[in-house]
Write a protein that holds these residues in place. Structure first.
Motif, PDB file in Angstrom:
ATOM      1  N   UNK A  55       0.835  -1.202   0.000  1.00 37.50           N
ATOM      2  CA  UNK A  55       0.000   0.000   0.000  1.00 37.50           C
ATOM      3  C   UNK A  55       0.873   1.257   0.000  1.00 37.50           C
ATOM      4  N   UNK A  56       0.366   2.287  -0.652  1.00 31.69           N
ATOM      5  CA  UNK A  56       1.025   3.584  -0.646  1.00 31.69           C
ATOM      6  C   UNK A  56      -0.001   4.693  -0.561  1.00 31.69           C
ATOM      7  N   UNK A  57       0.475   5.930  -0.445  1.00 34.55           N
ATOM      8  CA  UNK A  57      -0.428   7.072  -0.324  1.00 34.55           C
ATOM      9  C   UNK A  57       0.119   8.253  -1.123  1.00 34.55           C
ATOM     10  N   UNK A  58      -0.665   9.323  -1.153  1.00 37.48           N
ATOM     11  CA  UNK A  58      -0.385  10.443  -2.045  1.00 37.48           C
ATOM     12  C   UNK A  58       0.109  11.682  -1.290  1.00 37.48           C
ATOM     13  N   UNK A  59       1.312  12.082  -1.535  1.00 39.77           N
ATOM     14  CA  UNK A  59       1.880  13.411  -1.273  1.00 39.77           C
ATOM     15  C   UNK A  59       1.968  13.837   0.183  1.00 39.77           C
ATOM     16  N   UNK A  60       0.844  13.953   0.883  1.00 38.93           N
ATOM     17  CA  UNK A  60       0.804  14.559   2.214  1.00 38.93           C
ATOM     18  C   UNK A  60       0.685  13.512   3.308  1.00 38.93           C
ATOM     19  N   UNK A  61       1.267  13.815   4.461  1.00 34.74           N
ATOM     20  CA  UNK A  61       1.096  12.961   5.640  1.00 34.74           C
ATOM     21  C   UNK A  61       0.179  13.644   6.633  1.00 34.74           C
ATOM     22  N   UNK A  62      -0.703  12.845   7.236  1.00 36.67           N
ATOM     23  CA  UNK A  62      -1.556  13.346   8.308  1.00 36.67           C
ATOM     24  C   UNK A  62      -0.874  13.190   9.663  1.00 36.67           C
ATOM     25  N   UNK A  63       0.288  12.547   9.664  1.00 38.85           N
ATOM     26  CA  UNK A  63       0.975  12.221  10.906  1.00 38.85           C
ATOM     27  C   UNK A  63       2.206  13.093  11.128  1.00 38.85           C
ATOM     28  N   UNK A  64       3.003  13.280  10.069  1.00 36.22           N
ATOM     29  CA  UNK A  64       4.202  14.110  10.180  1.00 36.22           C
ATOM     30  C   UNK A  64       3.794  15.580  10.129  1.00 36.22           C
ATOM     31  N   UNK A  65       4.139  16.315  11.149  1.00 34.23           N
ATOM     32  CA  UNK A  65       3.718  17.710  11.256  1.00 34.23           C
ATOM     33  C   UNK A  65       4.649  18.642  10.471  1.00 34.23           C
ATOM     34  N   UNK A  66       4.059  19.719   9.942  1.00 26.94           N
ATOM     35  CA  UNK A  66       4.823  20.769   9.251  1.00 26.94           C
ATOM     36  C   UNK A  66       5.731  20.190   8.161  1.00 26.94           C
ATOM     37  N   UNK A  67       5.160  19.312   7.358  1.00 28.41           N
ATOM     38  CA  UNK A  67       5.959  18.648   6.324  1.00 28.41           C
ATOM     39  C   UNK A  67       5.293  18.720   4.958  1.00 28.41           C
ATOM     40  N   UNK A  68       4.633  19.812   4.662  1.00 32.78           N
ATOM     41  CA  UNK A  68       3.977  19.931   3.363  1.00 32.78           C
ATOM     42  C   UNK A  68       5.015  19.969   2.242  1.00 32.78           C
TER      43      UNK A  68
END
Length: 330
Positions: free
Chosen positions: A5-18
């Motif tokens: 599995x993979x995901x797209x671009x942004x993390x909901x867990x890692x802060x201030x990492x856009x």
């Protein structure tokens, strides 16, 4: 069947990492010193690339080997008023660092240029911008030092009143792309125009892999089901090699599919926060006997959080062996 599995671009867990920080052209134009303004754009881009590397390290910690990079890594790149600006040399080291980390940890990296990149268009201006956008995406992958296993995924595009003519125009324009771009392309069925069967037929004609989106297939159905089309879709991936790695023998690049769930009954085409296993699991069980490996890109609003949520749900299903924090065997 082994599934990653993979995901797209942004993390909901890692802060201030856009990885998608930007600047509007209006604000750019307000700056009196154009050279200083360009350096500011480059600093924003460098921060986006730094955050991309942070996300890859986060992925490594959670066994996530699939990741789609943001297409907004370099703010305002391609803007008509900045046609003389080429930031790639300035950013070369940052791109190389991302690619080195991805290769070291055998991560599958991709891009999905936005919906303005359309090869079925009858408008020369749109086509010119589309060619330029695909070239920029491929240049970024090349700057990362990634081989042709790192793909750019697009839709066929609009029909403009005549689907057959649009299809023929797409094929003609696709064939006009440079080989270095064509070899990195995949095509995906969409939710309104070209369905899975129609997209597959184009993939077979131009010789590129197809990314099946099972959500799009639910809202824009073909004459045949996704399960019925799967042998032909899988065949489009034959001969595709994973990133070269001296530490391991060459192996086939697994087929990739996209998965999301409808946002609501009123908005069936929108993407929900998480993934409902109700449609996904029957499809996986149907193709498992003939598919040794499969990669799934989750297009859920909750990004990596949705990935962990899905892994938890799948772990409770019959016939599942959890292999890592982001992979399982069915």
């Amino acid at each position: 069947m082994i599934v990653r599995l993979g995901y797209v671009a942004m993390s909901m867990i890692v802060q201030n990492a856009s990885p998608s920080k930007t600047m509007t052209y209006t604000n750019f134009a307000k700056l009196d010193d154009r050279d200083a303004a360009l350096r500011k754009l480059e600093r924003i881009a460098a921060e986006n690339l730094h955050n991309t590397l942070r996300l890859l390290k986060h992925n490594r910690a959670h066994d996530i080997e699939l990741y789609r990079c943001s297409s907004k890594l370099i703010p305002l790149v391609g803007h008509e008023m900045l046609s003389d600006w080429d930031p790639m040399e300035e950013l070369a080291e940052s791109f190389a660092e991302i690619g080195s980390y991805a290769r070291e940890h055998r991560m599958r990296i991709s891009f999905h240029p936005d919906h303005f990149t359309v090869l079925s268009t009858p408008r020369e201006e749109v086509l010119r911008h589309s060619f330029a956008d695909l070239d920029r995406h491929v240049r970024m992958l090349e700057a990362m030092g990634l081989d042709a296993s790192a793909k750019c995924n697009i839709h066929i595009g609009g029909t403009y009143g005549n689907k057959q003519t649009a299809k023929e125009r797409f094929i003609r324009n696709f064939d006009a792309l440079e080989e270095r771009i064509r070899e990195r392309m995949t095509l995906e069925n969409d939710d309104k125009t070209f369905n899975a069967l129609e997209t597959l037929e184009v993939c077979e004609e131009v010789g590129v892999p197809m990314v099946l989106d099972i959500h799009h297939d639910q809202v824009n159905r073909s004459e045949e089901t996704a399960e019925e089309l799967w042998p032909r879709i899988r065949q489009t991936w034959q001969g595709q090699k994973a990133q070269a790695d001296t530490a391991a023998p060459p192996h086939e690049l697994p087929p990739k599919i996209h998965v999301s769930s409808p946002k609501s009954e009123k908005d069936p085409r929108g993407h929900a926060d998480f993934i409902d296993t109700g449609i996904l699991m029957p499809f996986l069980r149907a193709i498992a006997p003939t598919t040794p490996r499969l990669d799934i890109m989750l297009e859920a609003k909750k990004k990596d959080e949705a990935l962990f949520h899905l892994m938890e749900a799948i772990g409770k299903k019959e016939g599942i062996t959890i292999l890592s924090q982001a992979s399982f065997e069915l």
